[in-house]
Design a protein around this motif. Sequence first.
Motif, PDB file in Angstrom:
ATOM      1  N   TYR A   1      28.380  13.832 -18.480  1.00 43.35           N
ATOM      2  CA  TYR A   1      28.865  15.083 -19.046  1.00 43.35           C
ATOM      3  C   TYR A   1      27.769  15.816 -19.795  1.00 43.35           C
ATOM      4  O   TYR A   1      27.145  15.278 -20.696  1.00 43.35           O
ATOM      5  CB  TYR A   1      30.041  14.798 -19.976  1.00 43.35           C
TER       6      TYR A   1
ATOM      7  N   PRO B   1      27.411  19.177 -22.055  1.00 39.54           N
ATOM      8  CA  PRO B   1      28.200  20.261 -22.652  1.00 39.54           C
ATOM      9  C   PRO B   1      27.663  21.620 -22.249  1.00 39.54           C
ATOM     10  O   PRO B   1      26.472  21.787 -21.981  1.00 39.54           O
ATOM     11  CB  PRO B   1      28.030  20.022 -24.156  1.00 39.54           C
TER      12      PRO B   1
ATOM     13  N   GLN C   1      24.154  20.413 -32.278  1.00 42.13           N
ATOM     14  CA  GLN C   1      24.579  19.432 -31.281  1.00 42.13           C
ATOM     15  C   GLN C   1      23.398  18.715 -30.630  1.00 42.13           C
ATOM     16  O   GLN C   1      23.580  17.841 -29.786  1.00 42.13           O
ATOM     17  CB  GLN C   1      25.392  20.125 -30.177  1.00 42.13           C
TER      18      GLN C   1
ATOM     19  N   PRO D   1      29.655  11.378 -29.739  1.00 36.84           N
ATOM     20  CA  PRO D   1      29.148  11.695 -28.393  1.00 36.84           C
ATOM     21  C   PRO D   1      29.261  10.481 -27.482  1.00 36.84           C
ATOM     22  O   PRO D   1      29.190   9.338 -27.926  1.00 36.84           O
ATOM     23  CB  PRO D   1      27.679  12.071 -28.642  1.00 36.84           C
ATOM     24  N   ALA D   2      29.441  10.741 -26.209  1.00 41.53           N
ATOM     25  CA  ALA D   2      29.504   9.648 -25.243  1.00 41.53           C
ATOM     26  C   ALA D   2      28.130   9.020 -25.089  1.00 41.53           C
ATOM     27  O   ALA D   2      27.120   9.716 -25.023  1.00 41.53           O
ATOM     28  CB  ALA D   2      30.015  10.154 -23.898  1.00 41.53           C
TER      29      ALA D   2
ATOM     30  N   SER E   1      27.470   8.955 -20.136  1.00 45.77           N
ATOM     31  CA  SER E   1      28.291   9.852 -19.331  1.00 45.77           C
ATOM     32  C   SER E   1      27.401  10.915 -18.740  1.00 45.77           C
ATOM     33  O   SER E   1      26.395  11.292 -19.309  1.00 45.77           O
ATOM     34  CB  SER E   1      29.367  10.522 -20.196  1.00 45.77           C
TER      35      SER E   1
ATOM     36  N   GLY F   1      33.986  14.336 -20.249  1.00 45.60           N
ATOM     37  CA  GLY F   1      33.380  13.209 -19.552  1.00 45.60           C
ATOM     38  C   GLY F   1      34.215  12.730 -18.394  1.00 45.60           C
ATOM     39  O   GLY F   1      33.696  12.357 -17.342  1.00 45.60           O
TER      40      GLY F   1
ATOM     41  N   PRO G   1      34.479  15.254 -25.925  1.00 46.37           N
ATOM     42  CA  PRO G   1      33.584  14.360 -25.173  1.00 46.37           C
ATOM     43  C   PRO G   1      34.315  13.477 -24.170  1.00 46.37           C
ATOM     44  O   PRO G   1      33.779  13.148 -23.117  1.00 46.37           O
ATOM     45  CB  PRO G   1      32.922  13.522 -26.279  1.00 46.37           C
TER      46      PRO G   1
END
Length: 550
Positions: free
Chosen positions: A287, A289, A302, A281-282, A285, A251, A247
């Motif tokens: 990001y 996955p 997830q 987990p962020a 962000s 990120g 992460p």
Amino acid sequence: MGTEGDAVRVIAGRYRLEARLGRGGMGVVWRATDELLGRRVAVKELAQDDTLSSEEARGRRDRTLREARAVAQLSHPHIIVVHDVVEDGERPYIVMELIDGGSLADRIAEHGPLAPDEAARIGLALLGALRAAHAAGVLHRDIKPANVLLERDSDRVVLTDFGIAQVAGATTLTETGSFVGSPEYTAPERMSGAHTGPESDLWSLGALLCTALSGESPFRRDSLGGILHAVVFAEIRTPPQAAPLLPVVRGLLERDPGRRLGAAEAERLLRAFRDTGRTPPAASSGYTPTRADLPQQGLAQQGLSPSRLGQSAQERSTRGVLIAALLVAAMAGAGVSAAALLVNRDGEGGGSPTSSAPRETTSAAPGPTASGSTGPTAASPSPTGRPSTTASHAASRASDDRPTAPSGYHVADDPAGFSLAVPEGFTRVPQGERVFYMSPGQTFRLGIRIAEPEPGGPLAVLRRAHAGGPDANPGYHDGKVTETTHGARPAALWEFTWDGFSAAEGPRHTYDLCWEEDGRLYDVWVSAPVGKVREAREYFDVAVDTFVTG
């Protein structure tokens, strides 16, 4: 190890240069003695540019001294201490503390990759250093393992070599307009010549963590052009060793600086890993996955649906890569080919938008329907609101207005009256008013449709297609239409996920761009399995960037 054969010199009346510790693009670093205070120091002798006039050289020296003194005001246990900034014989020198120990690059070369806990410890130290520098308005701009020192017989991590740092409101320590830094660790927005801020240093830290965990930068390639392409366009494949800190790494390696993981959140995640052995987990962000990032964990575990699997919304424009290529090639004499850098954009879409729901089918096998992209692409506006149009659309053409194909592509001069670059191995499949270029097995489907303009323009066309999406695309969900531009022309982007035309085909994702040009409506889309959206976006963006009518 120092070079003892160098002649001993004393500069500024007090610093005795005794042995050369290293040499780089910014100059030579010496082991020295401060004869006034009787202590060992390191002295960086900054290189001179003999091509400058005396006035230009003086201006550069003044800038260097002024900005280096600003950097010297930084005070943090993980930032190198700058003792003094002096001038001797019209050459500037930076006097720093001498660290007893080697660099992180040396450590990796001698002992291999670091354990995740050690990488997290170093990452935390560097985040602290960067937060202090950024708070003072200083950007480092050259974060890499060679610029991280590990003090012997202690746990101290020291960020050094602020030689190309940038102080807010000032020019840089290097010549204005030159490309500085290490391409493998340089953020894509810096490569594209865009305005950069603290987020660019955080990208570099993400690349550094990958190197620390695996022994090699994820952007290492055999050529400078390959590195530029890897940083700006290609799918970012994080090494398996980065999984414990994924992460954080992913990120920080978010291409859109506005969505990149912040320093405070990265610190929280790394501290949690060191405390518990797991990275949460962020919380904030951009990001998202991808399946490649989750090799051992199911999507449901997830909390991810296929529609959330994707690449950053923003990719740097091809034009930016060309700018970067010119800057770096001029610096390194690499002779980078612009065509070789016109690479990677994903996308795969479904049919073309019309007042009736678009459909993408073939006699051989069903195909996707119109699609677009959630976030900006080469033809879409950036999250900051500045248009990121396909200037490369023109830049990538030859003098006869024929597009230039990136590596791995060829130019298809279609009988329907257009040309574009398509991946090698794709086969043309005409389908009524639509033309498809299909990969083997029709995993990827690139579609083009040319039609008469419709009421409301491209945005209305795609909104109508979006409204009819559930009828044309089984399991249609997460559809989004975004107003944008293509070149200087109004355009619209559509992106959605759907179930595919059969259970065997499985869920797919589609990107679609629609615009008007010379009294005609153009629609280009790409669709692909949800697990291959990054490749799809590459195909989509290359198609859009190189599309030429007539």
